[in-house]
Design an enzyme around this catalytic site. Sequence first.
Site, PDB file in Angstrom:
ATOM      1  N   HIS A 326       0.832  -1.210   0.000  1.00  0.00           N
ATOM      2  CA  HIS A 326       0.000   0.000   0.000  1.00  0.00           C
ATOM      3  C   HIS A 326       0.862   1.254   0.000  1.00  0.00           C
ATOM      4  O   HIS A 326       0.540   2.251  -0.651  1.00  0.00           O
ATOM      5  CB  HIS A 326      -0.921  -0.021   1.225  1.00  0.00           C
ATOM      6  CG  HIS A 326      -2.053   0.953   1.171  1.00  0.00           C
ATOM      7  ND1 HIS A 326      -2.117   2.057   1.995  1.00  0.00           N
ATOM      8  CD2 HIS A 326      -3.186   0.979   0.421  1.00  0.00           C
ATOM      9  CE1 HIS A 326      -3.221   2.727   1.756  1.00  0.00           C
ATOM     10  NE2 HIS A 326      -3.899   2.096   0.807  1.00  0.00           N
ATOM     11  N   CYS A 327       1.978   1.196   0.737  1.00  0.00           N
ATOM     12  CA  CYS A 327       2.886   2.345   0.816  1.00  0.00           C
ATOM     13  C   CYS A 327       3.444   2.737  -0.557  1.00  0.00           C
ATOM     14  O   CYS A 327       3.776   3.901  -0.789  1.00  0.00           O
ATOM     15  CB  CYS A 327       4.057   2.045   1.739  1.00  0.00           C
ATOM     16  SG  CYS A 327       3.624   1.533   3.405  1.00  0.00           S
ATOM     17  N   CYS A 328       3.562   1.781  -1.461  1.00  0.00           N
ATOM     18  CA  CYS A 328       4.180   2.008  -2.773  1.00  0.00           C
ATOM     19  C   CYS A 328       3.215   2.625  -3.786  1.00  0.00           C
ATOM     20  O   CYS A 328       3.654   2.994  -4.890  1.00  0.00           O
ATOM     21  CB  CYS A 328       4.674   0.680  -3.349  1.00  0.00           C
ATOM     22  SG  CYS A 328       5.923  -0.163  -2.367  1.00  0.00           S
TER      23      CYS A 328
END
Length: 334
Positions: A326-328
């Site tokens: 999700h961070c990417c």
Amino acid sequence: MNTLQTPPKRRMPAEWERQSAVQLTWPHKDTDWAPMLSDITRVYEEMAREIGKREDLLIVSAPGSTVFPPVPHSIATIPTNDTWARDHGFITVVEEERGEFILLDFKFNGWGEKFPAQLDNAINRQLWDKGLVRGTYEPHLDFVLEGGSIESDGQGTIFTTECCLMAAHRNQPLAKQQIEERLKCWLGAKRVVWLQHGALIGDDTDGHIDTLVRICPDNTLLYTGGDEEHPDLELLERELQELRTLEGLPYRLLRLPLPRPIYDEGQRLPATYANYLVINGAVLVPTYGQEDLDQEALNTISQAYPEREMVAIDCRPVIRQHGSLHCCTMQLYG
């Protein structure tokens, strides 16, 4: 910033609403990925392939970098410090009367000035200037807010964590109430739920909500369970059990397993299954080479999204830089 001008009625869409595209900011040799560039590039290519099957893909790539995603895409050549699109990307809201999408550009300062971020902080304006994103540009570059620090149910409730938004080098000297007023104004929130507990060992973000608790359709919360090294996650579970919706109803709670410890140079990494991405028709789920727990996580997330395909993405390379799937990524609407 003592007064706020209330904009027309707006709301922050839920992640499961129809998306127009997903942004990836591509790894390159001048990032912290340099020692493992081939490994992380393979993960990004897999993400690009799965996203590109279902919706448009917007790739931000540093000058001189080579990108060979196996799907059609738009590409923007822009200098970057790193790759965490969730936190430097636009946060989208929609003005309900006109159906107009507003692209909120907040300040990204490397999670409280921990890492260089001046190039990443300039990406959004360049994307808009190049015509690669659709919507009205709205800058708030005197306020630090990362996409991973907030969750929306699409109906006026925003979840966040006090340990992140009140952390040092974010928005001092603003008090909690002043920060909440800004979230309500700019995101169109009716209420802000401030969670008091939960943080993963090795987390650089000071407790991003997208590593801990995710809002899902039908008043469902997926959340990260604890272990002996994370007793605060048990307190988080109790906190969630006491929460109520805007209508006064309890949430349906689905507990995600915590991956068994993964270490790098003796340091435990903040692996979590909560860091999944919802896209059109599917959910991309991080896995960590732990077949039993990976499958348990996939099964649990599928209970919240029974009509979407579950797609496993091996995120062991990603977690080495203390992030996950999700961070990417950052979804776009409009």
